[in-house]
Design an enzyme around this catalytic site. Structure first.
Site, short mmCIF file in Angstrom:
data_model
loop_
_atom_site.label_atom_id
_atom_site.label_comp_id
_atom_site.label_asym_id
_atom_site.label_seq_id
_atom_site.Cartn_x
_atom_site.Cartn_y
_atom_site.Cartn_z
N LYS A 10 0.13 5.16 3.55
CA LYS A 10 1.36 4.39 2.86
C LYS A 10 2.26 4.18 4.09
CE LYS A 10 0.62 6.63 -1.41
NZ LYS A 10 -0.47 7.51 -1.29
N ASN A 42 -3.18 0.05 -2.94
CA ASN A 42 -4.37 0.99 -3.44
C ASN A 42 -5.82 0.09 -3.17
OD1 ASN A 42 -3.13 3.44 -4.12
ND2 ASN A 42 -2.55 2.33 -5.67
N ARG A 95 -9.00 0.23 -3.92
CA ARG A 95 -9.77 0.58 -4.73
C ARG A 95 -9.64 0.21 -6.08
NH1 ARG A 95 -6.73 4.37 -7.62
NH2 ARG A 95 -5.13 5.21 -6.62
#
Length: 623
Positions: free
Chosen positions: A116, A272, A274
Site C-alpha cells: 500500500k 487489490n 486479486r
C-alpha cells in the site's frame, strides 16, 4: 487452453472457483492443511494434495509447497483466490518459473500495488512519517494483504506503540509480511471501490462501483453494487481513477481500486490485485462470471471493447461465526446445518456437519440478493436471512438482518462509522419468549409415547435453558387433553414442530436438537441440567479465554502483585488470524497470572485474576 487448475486457497473462495471450473470443463486440484483434510473445498475438487509439515495457520503461505503440489497433480494453472499469497509477487514468480499459468496480473504489477505504501506513491501520495498530536487520529495499516488484518486506530499518542506492535504481529501472521505504515484516519467516510477487468491487449473495463461502508474491525460486512446515492460526477471520477491505476502498472486480470469518499472527495486507499470477497454483487449486476473472465484473460483472449450494461441492484452479506455483542469474538464448534431460501445466492466453504476451527477466518458464507431496485434487494436479502436455517455456533445473522432494516441503511446514508454508532442497539438481545416453551414441549413429546401424563394432580414440569446469555424457564403440564401451559394454547406438538396460540395469534415453531443445543426457528438455546453445579463459579475479576486460541503476548513487565488500571491491556490472544485483547475489568491488583506466550487455550480457561480495589481479601487470600 487451461485443462487443470490448482486453487492455492481454501474454504469459500476455493469452492466458488471450482464451481466455475466445473461449468467450463476444467479439472480441479485442491491443497489442504491437516486441519482441512475433510473440509468442503478438499471434497469438492477432482484431486486434493496435502501440504505437509507446516502449522495449519501457516500452511497456505508456503508457496514452494503449493507449486510442488501443482506439478505433482498435473495442473497447468494456479488461481490464488484472495488472502494468503494472492498478492505476493514472489509466489506469482514461482508459479510462472515452474511453467504454470498464473491467474492474475504480472508479478511486477502485484509488486507495484501489493504494498500500500508503494501504491500510494504511484498515485502521488505519501504515508505519514513521525506522528504528532496534531496528526491524530491516525490509522496504522499493514502494507500487505487486506481483510482488516493489521489495522489499528490510534487516538492518543500513548496508544501508538501497542498499535504498531499489534498490527505488525497480526500482519506477519496473516500475510507473512509485518510491514505497517500510518495514514490520517478519516472519520465516517464511505468506503467505495471500483471493480476492474483488464486484458493483455490494452482494454480495461471499469465495472461500476461498490459500497462497502458497513465494516467491523475494518473488515467489510455488507457490500452492494452500485454504490447508492453517489453523484454521477463522482462515480465517473472514481472509474477514471481506477482505470488510470490499472494502466499505470499494465494491469491484466481482475482487480479492485478502493477509495474513501468524504465530503464529496475521493481519497485513494489501495489497489487489490486479486479477486475480492464481494465480487458476486458485481457479477449479479453485470451478468458476468468474473472467475470465468479471469481464466479467459489468462488464456490470452481479448475483452470486448465495452463491458456489458449494468442491471438492477445487488447486496451481499458476510455471515460470520462470531458474537458481535462480545467484541466480535469468533466462535467454534460444529455447523450442523446451513441453508437459505431459493432465490438467494449462497457461497460457502462449509457443508452440514463440518467443524469450525480456530485456524482461519470465521466467515461461514456469503449470501447475495439481486433485484431490479435496491429496496427490493434489501427486502429480499433480509427476509431470506431471517428465515435461513443456521444451526451451529453463534453467528452475526441477527445483526445482519437488523442492519439491512435499519433506517440509516435503507435510506442509503450509511458510512464506516455505522457500527460505532449503532452496535449496542443492533445487538440488544431480543429472545422469543415462546421459544423455551416450544423447546420444552418438543422435548416432552420426544421422550416417551406416554408423554408423562399422571392420573393425579402434579406440579408443573420445568425445563431450564440458556437463551441470549440469560437463564430462562419453561413450565408446562400433562393433562387428559394433552400438553398445557398457562396463557398459551398448545394447538399441536411433536418432537420436531410445535404450534402455539396466544391471544388468538397462532405461531409454528420448528424444533431441532443436537445434544444440549436446541434450535427453535432461528433461536439457539442451551438445555441446562436439572441440578446445576453449585461450585461452577469464578472469583470476581477472573479473566477467562473468550475463545480457543493462542496466547501471543502478555503485557510487558506484568507479574502477580502488579497494580493495574481499568481497561489496561493485559493479554493478547490470536484466533482465526486476528488478535484479541483481554483487558483489566477494573482497577485493582493482579493476584493471579496463568497465561504465557505460546500457550494454547480453550474457552473458559482461567488466564488471570484482577482483584478490584473495592473488594477486600478475606483471610487466606480468598475474596
Amino acid at each position: 487452453m487451461i485443462q487443470t487448475l490448482l486453487v492455492a486457497n481454501r474454504g469459500e473462495i476455493a469452492c466458488r472457483i471450482f464451481r466455475t471450473c466445473s461449468d467450463l470443463g476444467i479439472r480441479t486440484v485442491a491443497v489442504y492443511s491437516d486441519a482441512d483434510e475433510h473440509a468442503l473445498h478438499t471434497r469438492r475438487a477432482d484431486t486434493a494434495v496435502r501440504l505437509p509439515g507446516a502449522a495449519p495457520a501457516d500452511t497456505y503461505l508456503r508457496g514452494d509447497l503449493i507449486v510442488k503440489a501443482a506439478l505433482a497433480a498435473g495442473a497447468d494453472a494456479v488461481h490464488p483466490g484472495y488472502g494468503f499469497l494472492s498478492e505476493n509477487p514472489d509466489f506469482a514468480r514461482e508459479v510462472l518459473d515452474a511453467g504454470l499459468t498464473w491467474i492474475g496480473p504480472s508479478p511486477e504489477a502485484i509488486e507495484a500495488m501489493a504494498s500500500k505504501t508503494r501504491a500510494k506513491r504511484l498515485m502521488g501520495l505519501e504515508p505519514l512519517g513521525e506522528v504528532t498530536q496534531g496528526d491524530l487520529p491516525v490509522l496504522v495499516k499493514a502494507a500487505a494483504g487486506g481483510g482488516g488484518r493489521g489495522m489499528r486506530i490510534v487516538r492518543r499518542l500513548d496508544e501508538l506503540r501497542d498499535a504498531l506492535e499489534g498490527a505488525r504481529a497480526e500482519a506477519a501472521s496473516a500475510f507473512g509480511d509485518g510491514e505497517v505504515f500510518m495514514e490520517p484516519y478519516i472519520e465516517n467516510g464511505r468506503h467505495i471501490e471500483v471493480q476492474i477487468l483488464a486484458d493483455a491487449h490494452g482494454t480495461v473495463w471499469p465495472l461500476g462501483t461498490r459500497d462497502c461502508s458497513l465494516q467491523r474491525r475494518h473488515q467489510k460486512v455488507i457490500e452492494e453494487a452500485p454504490a447508492p446515492g453517489l453523484p454521477e460526477r463522482l462515480a465517473r471520477e472514481l472509474r477514471t481513477l481506477a482505470v488510470r491505476a490499472a494502466r499505470a502498472v499494465s494491469y491484466v486480470g481482475a482487480g479492485t481500486v478502493e477509495f474513501l469518499v468524504a465530503e464529496g472527495r475521493a481519497h485513494f486507499l489501495e489497489m487489490n490485485t486479486r479477486l475480492q470477497v464481494e465480487h458476486p454483487v458485481t457479477e449479479a449486476v453485470f451478468g458476468l462470471d468474473l472467475v470465468a473472465e479471469q481464466l479467459r484473460v489468462a488464456e490470452g483472449h481479448a475483452l470486448e471493447k465495452d463491458p456489458p450494461s449494468p442491471r438492477g441492484h445487488a447486496i451481499e452479506v458476510r455471515l460470520y461465526a462470531e458474537d458481535p455483542a462480545r467484541d466480535w469474538a469468533p466462535q467454534t464448534g460444529t455447523l450442523h446445518r446451513l441453508a437459505v431460501p431459493p432465490g438467494v445466492r449462497l457461497d460457502t466453504g462449509y457443508g452440514d456437519g463440518d467443524p469450525i476451527g480456530v485456524h482461519y477466518d470465521p466467515m461461514l458464507a456469503k449470501a447475495v440478493a439481486h433485484a431490479p431496485t435496491r429496496a427490493e434487494a434489501v427486502r429480499r436479502l433480509a427476509g431470506a436471512l431471517e428465515s435461513a436455517v443456521i444451526h451451529g455456533p453463534a453467528t452475526n445473522r441477527d445483526l445482519l438482518v437488523r442492519s439491512l432494516r435499519h433506517e440509516e441503511f435503507t435510506s442509503g446514508r450509511m458510512d464506516t462509522g455505522f457500527y460505532d454508532r449503532h452496535l449496542a442497539a443492533l445487538t440488544a438481545p431480543a429472545p422469543d419468549p415462546l421459544a423455551p416453551l416450544a423447546a420444552a414441549l418438543a422435548d416432552a413429546c420426544g421422550r416417551s409415547r406416554f408423554g408423562g401424563w399422571r392420573n393425579v394432580p402434579s406440579q408443573d414440569q420445568v425445563k431450564r435453558y440458556e437463551a441470549a446469555g440469560e437463564e430462562v424457564e419453561a413450565r408446562y403440564r400433562h393433562t387428559r387433553q394433552g400438553l398445557d401451559a398457562d396463557g398459551v394454547r398448545v394447538v399441536a406438538a411433536d418432537a420436531q414442530s410445535v404450534v402455539l396460540e396466544v391471544a388468538g395469534v397462532r405461531r409454528e415453531f420448528a424444533v431441532t436438537r443436537y445434544g444440549d443445543e436446541v434450535y427453535v426457528n432461528a433461536e439457539r438455546l442451551i438445555a441446562l441440567p436439572r441440578f446445576p453445579d453449585p461450585t461452577a463459579q469464578l472469583a470476581p475479576g477472573s479473566l477467562v479465554a473468550p475463545m480457543p486460541g493462542t496466547v501471543v503476548r502478555v503485557a510487558e513487565g506484568l507479574t502477580e502483585g502488579a497494580t493495574v488500571t481499568a481497561g489496561q491491556p493485559l493479554i493478547w490472544l490470536e484466533a482465526m488470524k486476528m488478535q484479541h485483547q483481554i483487558s483489566a475489568p477494573a482497577a485493582g491488583t493482579l493476584t493471579s497470572l496463568h497465561a504465557e506466550p505460546g500457550q494454547q487455550v480453550e474457552p473458559g480457561l482461567l488466564l488471570a485474576v484482577v482483584q478490584p480495589t473495592h473488594i477486600q481479601p478475606a483471610p487466606g487470600g480468598i475474596a
